[in-house]
Design an enzyme around this catalytic site. Structure first.
Site, PDB file in Angstrom:
ATOM      1  N   LEU A  24      37.358   3.356   4.724  1.00  0.00           N
ATOM      2  CA  LEU A  24      38.742   3.711   4.425  1.00  0.00           C
ATOM      3  C   LEU A  24      38.892   5.132   3.905  1.00  0.00           C
ATOM      4  O   LEU A  24      39.917   5.773   4.114  1.00  0.00           O
ATOM      5  CB  LEU A  24      39.323   2.733   3.393  1.00  0.00           C
ATOM      6  CG  LEU A  24      39.357   1.258   3.796  1.00  0.00           C
ATOM      7  CD1 LEU A  24      39.892   0.414   2.653  1.00  0.00           C
ATOM      8  CD2 LEU A  24      40.203   1.065   5.054  1.00  0.00           C
ATOM      9  N   GLY A  25      37.879   5.616   3.228  1.00  0.00           N
ATOM     10  CA  GLY A  25      37.953   6.961   2.677  1.00  0.00           C
ATOM     11  C   GLY A  25      36.628   7.370   2.084  1.00  0.00           C
ATOM     12  O   GLY A  25      35.787   6.529   1.749  1.00  0.00           O
TER      13      GLY A  25
ATOM     14  N   VAL B 143      34.995   4.425   0.004  1.00  0.00           N
ATOM     15  CA  VAL B 143      35.705   3.152  -0.126  1.00  0.00           C
ATOM     16  C   VAL B 143      35.720   2.475   1.238  1.00  0.00           C
ATOM     17  O   VAL B 143      36.129   3.079   2.243  1.00  0.00           O
ATOM     18  CB  VAL B 143      37.142   3.355  -0.638  1.00  0.00           C
ATOM     19  CG1 VAL B 143      37.882   2.017  -0.710  1.00  0.00           C
ATOM     20  CG2 VAL B 143      37.137   4.023  -2.016  1.00  0.00           C
TER      21      VAL B 143
ATOM     22  N   GLY C  65      34.614  10.561  -0.408  1.00  0.00           N
ATOM     23  CA  GLY C  65      34.625  11.765  -1.217  1.00  0.00           C
ATOM     24  C   GLY C  65      33.236  12.359  -1.292  1.00  0.00           C
ATOM     25  O   GLY C  65      32.332  11.969  -0.549  1.00  0.00           O
TER      26      GLY C  65
ATOM     27  N   GLY D 135      31.402   9.285  -3.502  1.00  0.00           N
ATOM     28  CA  GLY D 135      31.604   7.876  -3.185  1.00  0.00           C
ATOM     29  C   GLY D 135      32.374   7.651  -1.902  1.00  0.00           C
ATOM     30  O   GLY D 135      32.864   8.586  -1.262  1.00  0.00           O
TER      31      GLY D 135
ATOM     32  N   ASP E 125      43.724  11.495 -14.776  1.00  0.00           N
ATOM     33  CA  ASP E 125      43.831  12.062 -13.426  1.00  0.00           C
ATOM     34  C   ASP E 125      45.038  11.464 -12.704  1.00  0.00           C
ATOM     35  O   ASP E 125      44.942  11.076 -11.537  1.00  0.00           O
ATOM     36  CB  ASP E 125      42.551  11.809 -12.643  1.00  0.00           C
ATOM     37  CG  ASP E 125      42.413  12.740 -11.429  1.00  0.00           C
ATOM     38  OD1 ASP E 125      43.062  13.808 -11.419  1.00  0.00           O
ATOM     39  OD2 ASP E 125      41.668  12.396 -10.498  1.00  0.00           O
TER      40      ASP E 125
ATOM     41  N   LYS F  35      34.082   0.033  -3.503  1.00  0.00           N
ATOM     42  CA  LYS F  35      33.833   1.437  -3.822  1.00  0.00           C
ATOM     43  C   LYS F  35      32.352   1.569  -4.134  1.00  0.00           C
ATOM     44  O   LYS F  35      31.836   0.892  -5.040  1.00  0.00           O
ATOM     45  CB  LYS F  35      34.673   1.900  -5.008  1.00  0.00           C
ATOM     46  CG  LYS F  35      34.576   3.401  -5.250  1.00  0.00           C
ATOM     47  CD  LYS F  35      35.684   3.893  -6.171  1.00  0.00           C
ATOM     48  CE  LYS F  35      35.701   5.409  -6.228  1.00  0.00           C
ATOM     49  NZ  LYS F  35      36.825   5.914  -7.061  1.00  0.00           N
TER      50      LYS F  35
END
Length: 297
Positions: A20-21, A28, A23, A26, A137, A43
């Site tokens: 899904l995503g 997800v 970085g 990490g 954040d 995650k």
């Protein structure tokens, strides 16, 4: 060690189905809980991540998220470990787009709609603070708009750099500049002290400012110029708030450079915004919750 791929089973019962995503540290994944036939979000740490503290950060994030119980905060179900001993967090799967995407696609909102949307997030932050967790954040990219029936529920995500009372008790290290400068409070930018709940008050007011104007109050061309503006410049009043002086007063107070000049708690900020909305003829937030019952009772 090879990268994770669809079909991999982690912890003996979570089958990865879709990335899904991702970085720098990490990723997800959408995954299937084979025991419950339930889709969840995992995650986990990227296997090519070279950051030594990545595992401890993920564990801290999971522990911080678990302490927050609120409809507008992402839920965590478990903290597990792979066969290689790497941690991963099991969370609810959110179907929706981020508030950042919504702003990019649809532009600014009316002041009333913006307040209705943000109040549940402010409630979630208040619940976090009550549990000893400061998010640090808060930004549109960390708010996901989820459809639940006919309603939209904003969900606060990513407690990855959250500060907790437990961590404070055992960690004497001073803060470094971690976060998104355009949404960081001056005391976060300066570093050297642990930011408290008032840093989240600042960030929430930056988000509200952006929702009504489609631009951030401190938005220079570089991180250095943004930091300068955060520390030195007063934000200009958005044109959209010319007819809403009381709302501008609330946002301006939330963006006071000195933390002592801001609302001391999320509850105080939420009450002020709810009172403004009620005076404007609004009875509910975007989730359908009564403003009087939630904020003024």
């Amino acid at each position: 060690m090879r990268r994770y791929a669809p079909g991999d089973v982690l912890g003996g019962r979570y089958r990865l189905t879709e990335l899904l995503g991702e970085g720098s540290m990490g990723a997800v994944w959408k995954a299937r809980n084979l025991s419950l036939s339930l889709d969840v979000a995992l995650k986990l740490i990227r296997r090519d991540c070279a950051v030594p503290e990545a595992a401890s950060r993920l564990i801290r994030e999971a522990q911080a998220t678990a302490r927050v119980s609120h409809r507008a905060a992402v839920r965590i179900f478990d903290l597990c470990f792979t066969e290689e001993g790497e941690p991963f967090a099991v969370m609810e799967l959110l179907q929706g787009r981020s508030l950042a995407q919504a702003l990019a696609e649809s532009g600014a909102m009316s002041p009333i709609s913006a307040v209705q949307l943000l109040l549940p997030v402010i409630g979630a932050l208040g619940a976090a603070h009550g549990a000893g967790v400061v998010h640090r954040d808060v930004k549109p990219a960390n708010i996901v708009l989820v459809r639940e029936g006919r309603r939209t529920v904003p969900k606060l995500i990513d407690f990855g750099i959250a500060f907790t009372e437990v961590r404070a008790a055992g960690d004497e290290r001073r803060e470094t500049l971690v976060g998104s400068p355009a949404y960081m409070a001056p005391e976060q930018v300066r570093g050297g002290q642990e930011s408290d709940a008032r840093a989240d008050v600042w960030s929430a007011c930056v988000v509200l400012y952006e929702l009504v104007s489609s631009r951030r109050p401190f938005g220079g061309p570089s991180s250095i110029s943004i930091v300068h503006d955060v520390l030195r410049l007063a934000p200009p009043r958005p044109e959209a708030l010319e007819l809403h002086p009381r709302l501008w007063e609330i946002i301006e107070r939330g963006l006071a450079k000195d933390p002592d000049g801001r609302f001391t708690t999320m509850a105080a900020l939420g009450r002020a915004l709810a009172q403004w909305a009620i005076a404007a003829g609004v009875a509910h937030d975007v989730t359908g919750a009564s403003l009087v019952d939630y904020w003024l009772s």
